[in-house]
Scaffold this motif. Sequence first.
Motif, PDB file in Angstrom:
ATOM      1  N   SER A 173      17.095  51.327 -23.948  1.00 26.56           N
ATOM      2  CA  SER A 173      16.706  50.948 -25.306  1.00 26.56           C
ATOM      3  C   SER A 173      16.020  49.595 -25.266  1.00 26.56           C
ATOM      4  O   SER A 173      16.298  48.767 -24.402  1.00 26.56           O
ATOM      5  N   ARG A 174      15.125  49.402 -26.203  1.00 27.66           N
ATOM      6  CA  ARG A 174      14.377  48.154 -26.266  1.00 27.66           C
ATOM      7  C   ARG A 174      15.310  47.015 -26.662  1.00 27.66           C
ATOM      8  O   ARG A 174      16.037  47.108 -27.648  1.00 27.66           O
ATOM      9  N   SER A 175      15.290  45.936 -25.889  1.00 28.26           N
ATOM     10  CA  SER A 175      16.156  44.789 -26.164  1.00 28.26           C
ATOM     11  C   SER A 175      15.678  44.050 -27.408  1.00 28.26           C
ATOM     12  O   SER A 175      14.491  44.019 -27.725  1.00 28.26           O
ATOM     13  N   GLU A 176      16.620  43.432 -28.120  1.00 27.84           N
ATOM     14  CA  GLU A 176      16.275  42.635 -29.291  1.00 27.84           C
ATOM     15  C   GLU A 176      15.676  41.297 -28.856  1.00 27.84           C
ATOM     16  O   GLU A 176      15.903  40.821 -27.745  1.00 27.84           O
ATOM     17  N   ASP A 177      14.919  40.687 -29.767  1.00 28.67           N
ATOM     18  CA  ASP A 177      14.354  39.373 -29.489  1.00 28.67           C
ATOM     19  C   ASP A 177      15.457  38.320 -29.443  1.00 28.67           C
ATOM     20  O   ASP A 177      16.426  38.377 -30.211  1.00 28.67           O
ATOM     21  N   ALA A 178      15.316  37.382 -28.537  1.00 25.89           N
ATOM     22  CA  ALA A 178      16.231  36.241 -28.511  1.00 25.89           C
ATOM     23  C   ALA A 178      15.993  35.385 -29.753  1.00 25.89           C
ATOM     24  O   ALA A 178      14.913  35.384 -30.333  1.00 25.89           O
ATOM     25  N   SER A 179      17.015  34.657 -30.168  1.00 27.62           N
ATOM     26  CA  SER A 179      16.887  33.763 -31.321  1.00 27.62           C
ATOM     27  C   SER A 179      16.256  32.445 -30.896  1.00 27.62           C
ATOM     28  O   SER A 179      16.556  31.916 -29.816  1.00 27.62           O
ATOM     29  N   LEU A 180      15.393  31.903 -31.752  1.00 23.56           N
ATOM     30  CA  LEU A 180      14.819  30.593 -31.454  1.00 23.56           C
ATOM     31  C   LEU A 180      15.925  29.547 -31.356  1.00 23.56           C
ATOM     32  O   LEU A 180      15.955  28.738 -30.426  1.00 23.56           O
ATOM     33  N   HIS A 181      16.834  29.577 -32.322  1.00 20.31           N
ATOM     34  CA  HIS A 181      17.901  28.584 -32.375  1.00 20.31           C
ATOM     35  C   HIS A 181      19.091  28.995 -31.520  1.00 20.31           C
ATOM     36  O   HIS A 181      19.474  30.172 -31.476  1.00 20.31           O
ATOM     37  N   GLY A 182      19.652  28.020 -30.811  1.00 18.89           N
ATOM     38  CA  GLY A 182      20.850  28.260 -30.026  1.00 18.89           C
ATOM     39  C   GLY A 182      20.608  28.817 -28.636  1.00 18.89           C
ATOM     40  O   GLY A 182      21.531  28.876 -27.821  1.00 18.89           O
ATOM     41  N   THR A 183      19.393  29.248 -28.346  1.00 14.26           N
ATOM     42  CA  THR A 183      19.060  29.780 -27.017  1.00 14.26           C
ATOM     43  C   THR A 183      18.605  28.646 -26.113  1.00 14.26           C
ATOM     44  O   THR A 183      17.863  27.763 -26.541  1.00 14.26           O
ATOM     45  N   ARG A 184      19.055  28.667 -24.879  1.00 18.02           N
ATOM     46  CA  ARG A 184      18.557  27.717 -23.882  1.00 18.02           C
ATOM     47  C   ARG A 184      17.254  28.274 -23.308  1.00 18.02           C
ATOM     48  O   ARG A 184      17.261  29.276 -22.605  1.00 18.02           O
ATOM     49  N   TRP A 185      16.145  27.618 -23.660  1.00 19.82           N
ATOM     50  CA  TRP A 185      14.819  28.074 -23.244  1.00 19.82           C
ATOM     51  C   TRP A 185      14.388  27.343 -21.976  1.00 19.82           C
ATOM     52  O   TRP A 185      14.241  26.125 -21.985  1.00 19.82           O
ATOM     53  N   VAL A 186      14.211  28.099 -20.900  1.00 21.06           N
ATOM     54  CA  VAL A 186      13.786  27.531 -19.621  1.00 21.06           C
ATOM     55  C   VAL A 186      12.262  27.538 -19.569  1.00 21.06           C
ATOM     56  O   VAL A 186      11.629  28.595 -19.574  1.00 21.06           O
ATOM     57  N   VAL A 187      11.681  26.356 -19.527  1.00 16.88           N
ATOM     58  CA  VAL A 187      10.232  26.201 -19.631  1.00 16.88           C
ATOM     59  C   VAL A 187       9.561  26.477 -18.294  1.00 16.88           C
ATOM     60  O   VAL A 187      10.047  26.067 -17.228  1.00 16.88           O
ATOM     61  N   ASP A 188       8.446  27.200 -18.355  1.00 16.43           N
ATOM     62  CA  ASP A 188       7.626  27.450 -17.167  1.00 16.43           C
ATOM     63  C   ASP A 188       6.942  26.138 -16.785  1.00 16.43           C
ATOM     64  O   ASP A 188       5.993  25.703 -17.448  1.00 16.43           O
TER      65      ASP A 188
END
Length: 286
Positions: A173-188
């Motif tokens: 099944s298609r995964s849901e989008d991560a939330s902008l808030h509260g997610t640890r975003w690892v920058v390229d």
Amino acid sequence: MYRQRKQYGKKQPRTRKPQRSTTLTVAAVAALVPFAAACGSEKAADDSGSGSVGAGGQRVTGVRWSIDSVTVDGTTHRAPDTAHVRIDDGGRAAGSTGCNSFSARADVQDEGDGDGPRVRLSDAMFTEKACAKTPAGFEKSLGRALTTGPLTPKGEGERLTLTTADGDTVRLSRSEDASLHGTRWVVDTPGQKGEKGRAVLTFDQDAETVSGRLPCNRVNAAATVSDGRITLGAPSTTRMMCEGSLMDAEKRLLALFDSKVTYRIDQQTLTLTSEDGVTVRAAAEQ
């Protein structure tokens, strides 16, 4: 440790009516990479990339597929919540069984017969470790279902079912989008070597801030989100000095602050675009 992919012994064919063989879709092939050897919505812009289209009009490249279950010989094994697979548009497959991670090269070719794209994998590598929360029966059954013959894909809405010639199935099944808030975003980050130079940002909805680590220094700033844009305040940072490539990468990220940026979330990927067109991408930490 990474090892080359092992092969399961071929299962003896059953007596059955002749069936027309179909090749694997991108999502199907991507999923099988590690299992044959393993042990043990939030949108701020239009998501309109073409990708490779498979059964039922599904966009299969550039999609993070959750692996829901595998059924072999009438027995269904539920997948761990974190089991997933993704093929990017550049022809790379990567994912996790919920225990073991994997990657492989995926060549996608449409032979023009109306059955969708064919995929060929090579250079498959995966970790091989035991995890108490990932039953060995799940990985073994998934490996058998996906590597003993052709799979027939059938899409319905946000789901994709892969069926073997013997009737075994793998459900995605298609995964849901991560939330902008509260997610640890690892920058390229250019110049990153392992943890050195790793940049991570986290947006706090209640405090209306963004904080984290740049390639060299820690940072925090105001961050107000509205109508697909983030208004970033002037950054406060520590004042350490690092090697030149990391400092250059840090300056590039700091240029996003004290301005407005547009943002888009596509499943587990965050894209920030500055007013002068500079783009920065980050992935949700797994």
